[in-house]
Design a protein around this motif. Structure first.
Motif, PDB file in Angstrom:
ATOM      1  N   TRP A  77       0.922  -1.162   0.058  1.00 36.53           N
ATOM      2  CA  TRP A  77      -0.119   0.081   0.143  1.00 36.53           C
ATOM      3  C   TRP A  77       0.742   1.244   0.016  1.00 36.53           C
ATOM      4  CZ3 TRP A  77      -4.721   0.484  -1.259  1.00 36.53           C
ATOM      5  CH2 TRP A  77      -5.636  -0.731  -1.130  1.00 36.53           C
ATOM      6  N   SER A  78       1.893   1.212   0.634  1.00 40.17           N
ATOM      7  CA  SER A  78       2.891   2.558   0.784  1.00 40.17           C
ATOM      8  C   SER A  78       3.470   2.700  -0.390  1.00 40.17           C
ATOM      9  CB  SER A  78       4.020   2.130   1.788  1.00 40.17           C
ATOM     10  OG  SER A  78       3.593   2.159   3.057  1.00 40.17           O
ATOM     11  N   GLY A 126       2.853   5.818  -3.023  1.00 31.98           N
ATOM     12  CA  GLY A 126       3.712   6.970  -3.454  1.00 31.98           C
ATOM     13  C   GLY A 126       3.624   7.105  -4.859  1.00 31.98           C
ATOM     14  N   PHE A 127       3.541   5.954  -5.586  1.00 30.41           N
ATOM     15  CA  PHE A 127       3.359   6.036  -6.972  1.00 30.41           C
ATOM     16  C   PHE A 127       2.279   7.016  -7.490  1.00 30.41           C
ATOM     17  CE2 PHE A 127       1.378   4.560 -11.050  1.00 30.41           C
ATOM     18  CZ  PHE A 127       2.797   4.766 -11.867  1.00 30.41           C
ATOM     19  N   ALA A 128       1.038   6.727  -6.745  1.00 32.01           N
ATOM     20  CA  ALA A 128      -0.093   7.839  -7.117  1.00 32.01           C
ATOM     21  C   ALA A 128       0.427   9.326  -6.879  1.00 32.01           C
ATOM     22  CB  ALA A 128      -1.255   7.286  -6.188  1.00 32.01           C
ATOM     23  N   ALA A 150       1.701  14.343  -8.973  1.00 32.28           N
ATOM     24  CA  ALA A 150       2.535  15.684  -8.780  1.00 32.28           C
ATOM     25  C   ALA A 150       3.100  16.136 -10.435  1.00 32.28           C
ATOM     26  CB  ALA A 150       3.930  15.236  -8.098  1.00 32.28           C
ATOM     27  N   ILE A 151       3.289  15.042 -11.170  1.00 30.90           N
ATOM     28  CA  ILE A 151       3.616  15.124 -12.686  1.00 30.90           C
ATOM     29  C   ILE A 151       2.397  15.926 -13.403  1.00 30.90           C
ATOM     30  CG2 ILE A 151       4.138  14.102 -14.571  1.00 30.90           C
ATOM     31  CD1 ILE A 151       5.643  11.988 -13.168  1.00 30.90           C
TER      32      ILE A 151
END
Length: 213
Positions: free
Chosen positions: A6-7, A11-13, A18-19
């Motif tokens: 889940w972490s 983080g990927f999300a 952000a991009i």
């Protein structure tokens, strides 16, 4: 294990979000982003944004209307020369009588006859006329260019003989436009009936008589 998974997904999300946000604000606030990039030392990134906005500005900018050119431009050297020629020619246009008066006035007033070898050719070039036009104007007045110039030279010389006793006859001939003193002597005698020397003596006698009286 599930906590790590889940972490990672979280983080990927966050990274994707952000991009997306970065691209959105970069497009919307490009100029500000460009300035910030330069301030932060990201020169290449700043130059890229500048190029993008310059291209966009050129694309949206209306095309400039080409400057119209015309043959009537007043500072055209060719047109100026043509205008001056036309104006100078107009000063000697008219009937043969008017032309004769204008040419002879110029010869007398400017003392063109005092120039050695001044004749029809120089008169034609000076006033931009044809040789035939000049000859016709003088012939209609009962004379010719050489005859008129000779008369002017002789009259000028006669006045100098009377008014300038300090000048020699050779000096008077030269000052009157005669190339040769001998020609001056012959022409003077033909016109006034006496030689220049005799004429000067007679005028000097007349002057002495007046002074004694």
């Amino acid at each position: 294990m599930e906590v790590i998974l889940w972490s990672t997904m979280l983080g990927f999300a966050v990274l994707v979000t952000a991009i997306v946000v970065s691209l959105y604000y970069r497009h919307k606030y490009g100029p500000i982003f460009c300035q910030l990039s330069e301030l932060l030392g990201d020169k290449d990134l700043g130059e890229t944004n500048k190029l993008e906005y310059k291209l966009a500005d050129k694309t949206n900018k209306p095309a400039e209307k080409p400057t119209e050119r015309t043959d009537k431009t007043i500072d055209n050297p060719t047109n100026i020369a043509k205008n001056e020629t036309v104006q100078e020619d107009m000063t000697v246009e008219g009937t043969d009588g008017e032309l004769y008066k204008q040419l002879t006035d110029a010869i007398r007033n400017e003392q063109l006859y005092t120039v050695p070898k001044f004749g029809r050719k120089e008169l034609v070039e000076r006033f931009h006329l044809s040789s035939k036009r000049v000859s016709t104007a003088f012939s209609m007045a009962g004379t010719s260019v050489p005859e008129f110039i000779r008369e002017c030279r002789l009259e000028h010389a006669r006045q100098l003989i009377v008014e300038r006793p300090d000048m020699t006859l050779v000096e008077i001939a030269t000052a009157s436009g005669f190339v040769h003193a001998s020609t001056f002597t012959v022409d003077f005698k033909n016109k006034y009936g006496v030689s220049p020397t005799k004429y000067r003596e007679e005028k000097q006698k007349e002057k002495n008589v007046v002074q004694r009286e």
